[in-house]
Write a protein that holds these residues in place. Structure first.
Motif, short mmCIF file in Angstrom:
data_model
loop_
_atom_site.label_atom_id
_atom_site.label_comp_id
_atom_site.label_asym_id
_atom_site.label_seq_id
_atom_site.Cartn_x
_atom_site.Cartn_y
_atom_site.Cartn_z
N TYR A 1 0.85 -1.19 0.00
CA TYR A 1 0.00 0.00 0.00
C TYR A 1 0.88 1.24 0.00
N VAL A 2 0.58 2.19 -0.87
CA VAL A 2 1.47 3.34 -1.07
C VAL A 2 1.14 4.50 -0.14
N ASN A 3 0.77 4.20 1.11
CA ASN A 3 0.56 5.30 2.06
C ASN A 3 1.85 5.68 2.75
N ALA A 4 2.93 4.96 2.49
CA ALA A 4 4.23 5.28 3.08
C ALA A 4 5.32 4.68 2.22
N ARG A 5 6.51 5.24 2.32
CA ARG A 5 7.64 4.73 1.55
C ARG A 5 8.12 3.40 2.11
N PRO A 6 8.85 2.63 1.30
CA PRO A 6 9.24 1.28 1.73
C PRO A 6 10.22 1.29 2.90
N HIS A 7 10.09 0.26 3.74
CA HIS A 7 10.98 0.08 4.89
C HIS A 7 11.31 -1.40 5.01
N THR B 1 2.41 -2.60 -6.28
CA THR B 1 1.86 -1.63 -5.33
C THR B 1 0.34 -1.51 -5.48
N ASP B 2 -0.30 -1.33 -4.33
CA ASP B 2 -1.76 -1.19 -4.17
C ASP B 2 -2.04 0.30 -4.02
N GLU B 3 -2.81 0.91 -4.95
CA GLU B 3 -2.82 2.38 -5.04
C GLU B 3 -4.19 3.04 -4.99
N HIS B 4 -5.24 2.28 -4.75
CA HIS B 4 -6.58 2.87 -4.73
C HIS B 4 -7.11 2.96 -3.31
N GLY B 5 -8.27 3.61 -3.16
CA GLY B 5 -8.96 3.67 -1.89
C GLY B 5 -9.05 5.07 -1.31
N GLN B 6 -9.96 5.22 -0.36
CA GLN B 6 -10.22 6.52 0.25
C GLN B 6 -9.01 7.03 1.03
N LYS B 7 -8.27 6.11 1.65
CA LYS B 7 -7.11 6.52 2.44
C LYS B 7 -6.07 7.21 1.55
N ILE B 8 -5.86 6.68 0.35
CA ILE B 8 -4.91 7.27 -0.58
C ILE B 8 -5.44 8.61 -1.09
N GLU B 9 -6.73 8.66 -1.38
CA GLU B 9 -7.33 9.90 -1.86
C GLU B 9 -7.14 11.02 -0.84
N ARG B 10 -7.34 10.73 0.43
CA ARG B 10 -7.18 11.75 1.48
C ARG B 10 -5.72 12.12 1.69
N ALA B 11 -4.83 11.12 1.62
CA ALA B 11 -3.40 11.40 1.80
C ALA B 11 -2.89 12.30 0.68
N ALA B 12 -3.37 12.08 -0.53
CA ALA B 12 -2.96 12.92 -1.66
C ALA B 12 -3.44 14.35 -1.47
N GLN B 13 -4.68 14.49 -0.99
CA GLN B 13 -5.20 15.83 -0.73
C GLN B 13 -4.36 16.55 0.32
N ALA B 14 -3.98 15.84 1.36
CA ALA B 14 -3.17 16.44 2.42
C ALA B 14 -1.80 16.87 1.91
N ALA B 15 -1.31 16.18 0.88
CA ALA B 15 0.01 16.50 0.31
C ALA B 15 -0.11 17.48 -0.85
N ASN B 16 -1.32 17.99 -1.10
CA ASN B 16 -1.57 18.92 -2.21
C ASN B 16 -1.16 18.32 -3.55
N LYS B 17 -1.50 17.05 -3.75
CA LYS B 17 -1.19 16.36 -4.99
C LYS B 17 -2.43 15.62 -5.46
N THR B 18 -2.46 15.31 -6.74
CA THR B 18 -3.53 14.45 -7.22
C THR B 18 -3.22 13.02 -6.76
N PRO B 19 -4.24 12.17 -6.64
CA PRO B 19 -3.96 10.79 -6.25
C PRO B 19 -2.96 10.10 -7.19
N GLN B 20 -3.06 10.41 -8.49
CA GLN B 20 -2.13 9.77 -9.43
C GLN B 20 -0.70 10.24 -9.20
N GLN B 21 -0.51 11.54 -8.96
CA GLN B 21 0.84 12.05 -8.67
C GLN B 21 1.39 11.40 -7.40
#
Length: 677
Positions: free
Chosen positions: A13-19, A49-69
């Protein structure tokens, strides 16, 4: 004829960078894939990578980016790290790719046309973090799975008839017990399904970042149906070219973290059954990584990046540590100190030292050519090494098939230790000094035996440490190790007279500065680089550790200090007990101490290092009877000297009044290095 073998990681899930949590799963799959290629199997290894869902949509908004970016950036980080680590995946699937969307919609249509999808409405609590409707009551109620606040949702949904598959799933788990591994996870899933299955909402209409439902685009497909389908869409399911799907499906292994067992072991097989598609052969769940006994968490700031370790010690060191240190299927602990200790004891002083000393002596005494062993100079010690090597080959094969990576490496390194002891006892340097024909023949036999054992360990370890073993293979004059057929591995295959390559150290010893460098690199990382807003604290029940690819919120600090507990006289607190570090050790060497009737000098493997201990048990145990025995060791006791020997720890034993000491031991097999709590 080669067999096909298809293995997958979960898509991250792409809500955080890899660790290193992500790296752990991917390294395990890469190791399995490499071994199957060495066995001659037609292997396909998938990650993504898993890239869809409401969590990603909100995270993108918080980062001032489109979900695709947002998803493009994080997905690229995963791909770049896997490339840097030399991972050998054959495909990298993204759920935002057109080929995936095509396949997901084809799967939806198949399930719908088979009569397992219907439309309904839902009012209740929704966990954005888990992308799941949950059994919770009232606005702000906490999710029973992750402990975060839920949101009240009322929406029209499409539903999947999950309840129709309850009996089929129970039969699957009982008739095919290896479908879910390990057994503890299988039992959890079986209990969950026997408790009753309810139909599952598989669409959302309150947000738009997802794959549109066929023929009803105001709905997007539930992120878990979307994500799970990657295992078949990556093979071309739903496209005009299904040759890969026809060749590789079903998957032989889905490798996952234990936190997503329900989705993979209940929902995924039910979706496949509904679509009339074959089921995967097995689903294997591993545990979580703890960082110095604490759960990793974005909010705690203690997530460790794989890049840090690769930069300082190399990818092979990380691969070896994770697979040797963590018992696969159980939770495991990571620390920089343990990493460096394991690196020095097993790699620098172990395999690296064996390769260096053996090949250097062949270069010095036989002009860099593998010597011819002499039958007249053959001894039982040579035969013992050959027998040990043959047994190691068989045992490692069995353990690899069971994904017992830690025991594979423990077994292989047992051969390393045996050869080290063999070299010391046969003293090839002393044989060279004698210069007579008999000594020369014996020298050739000792060095051939050592080199052949080195070759076998190198071949067995290659799937785990591809770079270092490839270098050793070249130094031995054997060419490209990737071309070696592992099915043919047996004693006596080292070609006589082979010209060695240039001998170089593959594992330079790491000093204390390595730990300091890694710690400093982690301290300097940008904690806000992911663009994901900080997690909100919660008082709710939390996971015991950070699952691979997921984060957990930290508990808030107490508003007021708790009163100190009153400890009764003669008792200690749990904090006092926690200061004592007890670990499982295995005795490697035991001998009597000269001039001391009660003392034995022991060398004990603690998993991360081998320590010398002096124990007063000589009257109760013969030294040779202790070799290989597992004991309990107090490892954080201050060193002290006994009869001039430094003892670094203490073995735990019972001391009956007037009797001989009795060592504490175990009824079950417990891995070396395991901490007692």
């Amino acid at each position: 004829m080669s067999k096909k073998f298809y293995i997958t990681t979960p898509i991250y899930y792409v809500n955080a960078r890899p660790h290193i949590g992500h790296a752990y799963t991917t390294i395990a799959c890469d190791t399995i894939a490499r071994r199957h290629r060495m066995l001659g199997n037609d292997t396909w290894f998938l990650t993504g990578t898993d890239e869809h869902g409401q969590k990603i949509e909100r995270a993108a908004q918080a980062a001032n980016k489109t979900p695709q970016q947002f998803t493009d950036e994080i997905s690229a980080e995963f791909r770049a790290l896997w490339e840097r680590m030399g991972l050998t995946h054959d495909d990298f699937i993204r759920t935002t790719s057109p080929r995936h969307q095509l396949g997901v919609q084809a799967l939806w249509r198949k399930i719908r046309d088979n009569g397992y999808i219907y439309k309904g409405t839902y009012t209740g609590q929704y966990c954005v973090s888990d992308e799941l409707y949950v059994d919770a009551v009232g606005p702000g109620a906490l999710c029973p799975d992750c402990g975060r606040p839920t949101e009240t949702v009322h929406e029209e949904n499409y539903y999947f008839k999950l309840s129709a598959f309850q009996d089929q799933l129970i039969r699957l788990y009982t008739e095919q017990p290896d479908f879910i591994r390990p057994e503890t996870r299988r039992n959890e899933v079986l209990s969950f399904v026997r408790g009753g299955l309810r139909d599952l909402s598989i669409s959302r209409s309150t947000f738009s970042w997802g794959i549109p439902v066929p023929d009803d685009p105001k709905h997007v497909i539930y992120v878990w149906l979307d994500a799970l389908a990657n295992y078949i869409t990556a093979l071309g399911y739903g496209s005009n070219d299904t040759s890969k799907f026809d060749k590789y499906w079903p998957a032989d292994v889905h490798m996952i973290g234990k936190e997503i067992v329900r989705f993979h072991c209940v929902y995924w097989p039910a979706f496949l059954l509904a679509a009339g598609l074959p089921l995967p052969t097995s689903i294997t769940a591993h545990g979580w990584l703890l960082f110095e006994e604490s759960k990793m968490s974005k909010s705690r700031g203690n997530i460790v990046r794989a890049e840090t370790i690769v930069e300082v010690l190399g990818a092979d060191a990380l691969r070896y540590f994770l697979l040797r240190e963590v018992v696969f299927g159980q939770d495991g602990s990571f620390s920089f100190d343990a990493l460096v200790q394991r690196y020095n004891s097993d790699l620098a002083n172990g395999l690296g030292n064996l390769a260096s000393r053996t090949l250097t002596m062949i270069t010095r005494y036989f002009k860099g050519e593998v010597p011819y062993p002499s039958q007249t100079a053959h001894t039982p010690a040579d035969a013992a090494i050959a027998d040990a090597a043959s047994k190691t080959i068989a045992d490692c094969g069995t353990l690899f098939d069971q994904y017992q990576f830690s025991r594979v490496l423990e077994t292989a390194w047992g051969l390393v230790s045996a050869v080290d002891k063999y070299i010391v006892e046969n003293e090839p340097w002393a044989l060279d000094e004698k210069k007579d024909e008999e000594s020369r023949a014996r020298l050739a036999t000792v060095l051939y035996t050592s080199a052949e054992a080195l070759r076998i360990v190198t071949a067995l370890a290659h799937p785990v440490m591809p770079d270092a073993t490839a270098k050793i293979w070249v130094q031995m004059g054997l060419g490209d190790i990737k071309k070696f057929d592992l099915t043919q591995l047996q004693w006596g295959q080292l070609p006589l007279g082979t010209k060695l390559g240039e001998v170089q150290a593959v594992f330079p010893r790491a000093d204390k500065s390595a730990v300091e460098r890694m710690q400093k690199m982690e301290e300097q990382k940008d904690s806000g680089a992911t663009g994901v807003p900080p997690e909100q604290p919660s008082e709710a029940r939390q996971p015991a550790a950070m699952p691979a690819g997921q984060t957990a919120p930290a508990k808030p600090e107490a508003s007021a200090a708790k009163p100190a507990a009153i400890i009764p006289e003669g008792k200690i607190s749990i904090d006092d007990f926690a200061k004592i570090e007890l670990r499982v050790g295995q005795v490697k060497t035991a001998e009597r101490v000269k001039g001391a009737d009660k003392l034995l000098r022991l060398e004990v493997d603690l998993g991360t290092e081998v320590r010398q201990l002096v124990a007063g048990i000589a009257e109760a145990y013969e030294p040779e009877a202790l070799i290989g025995r597992k004991v309990v060791v107090v490892v954080n006791l201050a060193p002290r000297k006994l009869r001039g020997l430094e003892s670094n720890g203490m073995i735990v034993a019972a001391s009956p009044e007037g009797g001989k000491p009795v060592l504490a031991s175990f009824l079950e097999d417990v891995p070396v290095g395991t901490r007692l709590k």
